[in-house]
Design a protein around this motif. Sequence first.
Motif, short mmCIF file in Angstrom:
data_model
loop_
_atom_site.label_atom_id
_atom_site.label_comp_id
_atom_site.label_asym_id
_atom_site.label_seq_id
_atom_site.Cartn_x
_atom_site.Cartn_y
_atom_site.Cartn_z
N VAL A 75 -7.17 -7.31 -9.98
CA VAL A 75 -7.81 -6.00 -9.42
C VAL A 75 -8.07 -5.02 -10.46
O VAL A 75 -7.02 -4.48 -11.22
CB VAL A 75 -7.31 -5.32 -8.23
CG1 VAL A 75 -8.37 -4.11 -7.61
CG2 VAL A 75 -7.15 -6.40 -7.15
N ASP A 76 -9.41 -4.66 -10.79
CA ASP A 76 -9.69 -3.48 -11.57
C ASP A 76 -10.43 -2.39 -10.68
O ASP A 76 -11.42 -2.35 -10.52
CB ASP A 76 -10.74 -3.99 -12.69
CG ASP A 76 -11.31 -3.01 -13.40
OD1 ASP A 76 -10.79 -1.67 -13.36
OD2 ASP A 76 -12.28 -2.83 -14.18
N SER A 77 -9.46 -1.56 -10.23
CA SER A 77 -9.76 -0.39 -9.40
C SER A 77 -10.55 0.63 -9.84
O SER A 77 -11.34 1.10 -9.25
CB SER A 77 -8.45 0.18 -8.70
OG SER A 77 -7.56 0.75 -9.57
N ASP A 110 -4.83 -2.35 -4.90
CA ASP A 110 -5.58 -1.83 -5.87
C ASP A 110 -5.08 -0.25 -6.13
O ASP A 110 -5.69 0.47 -6.84
CB ASP A 110 -6.99 -1.62 -5.44
CG ASP A 110 -7.54 -0.60 -4.07
OD1 ASP A 110 -6.42 -0.08 -3.67
OD2 ASP A 110 -8.46 -0.39 -4.26
N ASN A 111 -4.05 0.04 -5.49
CA ASN A 111 -3.54 1.50 -5.68
C ASN A 111 -4.40 2.69 -5.14
O ASN A 111 -4.06 3.64 -5.38
CB ASN A 111 -2.99 1.63 -6.95
CG ASN A 111 -2.00 0.85 -7.76
OD1 ASN A 111 -1.19 0.46 -7.03
ND2 ASN A 111 -2.33 0.24 -8.97
N GLU A 112 -5.51 2.29 -4.58
CA GLU A 112 -6.32 3.14 -3.79
C GLU A 112 -6.45 3.04 -2.38
O GLU A 112 -7.14 3.76 -1.52
CB GLU A 112 -7.86 2.95 -4.34
CG GLU A 112 -8.04 2.72 -6.03
CD GLU A 112 -7.72 4.40 -6.47
OE1 GLU A 112 -7.86 5.28 -5.65
OE2 GLU A 112 -7.53 4.58 -7.46
N GLY A 113 -5.34 2.58 -1.84
CA GLY A 113 -5.29 2.18 -0.46
C GLY A 113 -6.05 0.84 0.13
O GLY A 113 -6.15 0.60 1.40
N ALA A 127 0.75 -1.14 -0.07
CA ALA A 127 0.06 -0.12 0.05
C ALA A 127 0.91 1.32 0.07
O ALA A 127 1.41 1.78 1.05
CB ALA A 127 -0.98 0.01 1.08
N ALA A 128 1.30 1.62 -1.10
CA ALA A 128 2.21 2.72 -1.53
C ALA A 128 1.93 3.77 -0.51
O ALA A 128 2.79 4.53 -0.09
CB ALA A 128 2.56 2.86 -2.80
#
Length: 438
Positions: free
Chosen positions: A306-308, A212-215, A135-136
């Motif tokens: 994942v398709d965020s 998902d690059n959204e947290g 979780a960047a």
Amino acid sequence: MRRLLSLLLLTTAIAAAQQAPIPMADEIGGHPYSIRDKWVIGGAGNWDYLALDPAARQLFIAHQTEVQVVDLEGGQLSGTITGFGEARSIVLDPDGQFGYVSDSRADAIVIFNRRNFESEATIELPCAPRSMALAASQQLLFAFCGAATPPPPRLQNLRQSQHNGSSPDRQPKQAATQPATGNSHIIVLDVQTRSILLNITVLGNFRIAQADNEGEVFVTVGPAVYNVDPQSLAGNYTPPRIARIDAAVLEENAQREIAMRAKSGAAPPSPREAKLNWDIGENSNNPAVSFLRLAESCSDPQGLAVDSRNARLFVACENQNLLVLDSTHGHVLSTLTTGPGTDAIAYDQNRGLIFTANGGGYGSITVVRQHQTDSYAVIQNLPTMERARTLALDQSTGQVYLVTELHGVNLRNTPTNGIGKLRADPVADSFQVLVIGN
């Protein structure tokens, strides 16, 4: 020798007849996917997951005691990171500086420098990690240790018997799935301080994770047996699920609890210990970790993508089903058929394509088109090679990379008392990368 060859050909023919026919490629705008190249890079031992750096044009391969780094422009081995007991998965940070490798045999996470491929630090864990996700935004690395060994034979039928409302003794000897026993662990690392923030004990057999690059981080969770009575071998089971971890909520709650403990004068943990230990049971209401229960059409979940942008999850199941789920509520929106032995999945958001690596049988890769948000169709099944079960996708070019090795039989050492003694072994230095493109 002629008789042995005839028997070998007969056995091969029978095996081929029992296996599904090799699928033909469908038209994809006149350009179906194919194996464009094969790069033989060598190396020995089992392999696991891949990671790709599109900016540096490098492919990282977890290959037993080392991580191999392949130059995507020339197909050559450009470096190795060594010293692992068993490298399992690789995560790359978005700034191109560090990489993280889970070492399941050493119970550790190894941090390496991506500029010189040197190991910089080793973080010891209380369990054997496999899958990881970063979780960047929160600078948190999640490492997942799956549940323990398979249960006693009687418990292997527990899940099916409880589902049917009958006793385990009335079930067939072989259950559809064989749940593991015990708990899994979610180890949360603070990558800035390189310390363990959390050790979360949780029910279920945690497997493959994706951020998902959204947290949020999603993990496939296979069935697991818990609260086992050693006398009667009775117990309970967790159903197949998807775990959803809200990294922001988790970090906020963890930091609040750490501050409260410090204020109360509690002794700080040692550097090798987690700052906090959480236990998520069957009825836990921890807001940071929730679960989406899977439909019966997915008896044993494996890979995940994942398709965020559209809040969709793609889940590979052991029974050759690919489920498309609403990542908010877990509703099944589509079910598609892949090939045997599906492990890793990749989603190409630029082209609206899902790829599944099917390492069973002859080996194949299934290509699924996302026509609209909730309209999906299999558009190609491409034969690849046996055991090509993990993959990496280059979002910039659309190419897909798989790895495998050749197996062969040494006829000079074949016993004279029957074909049943034949054994196929890995061919030395045959480990290779398959380049898939259209």
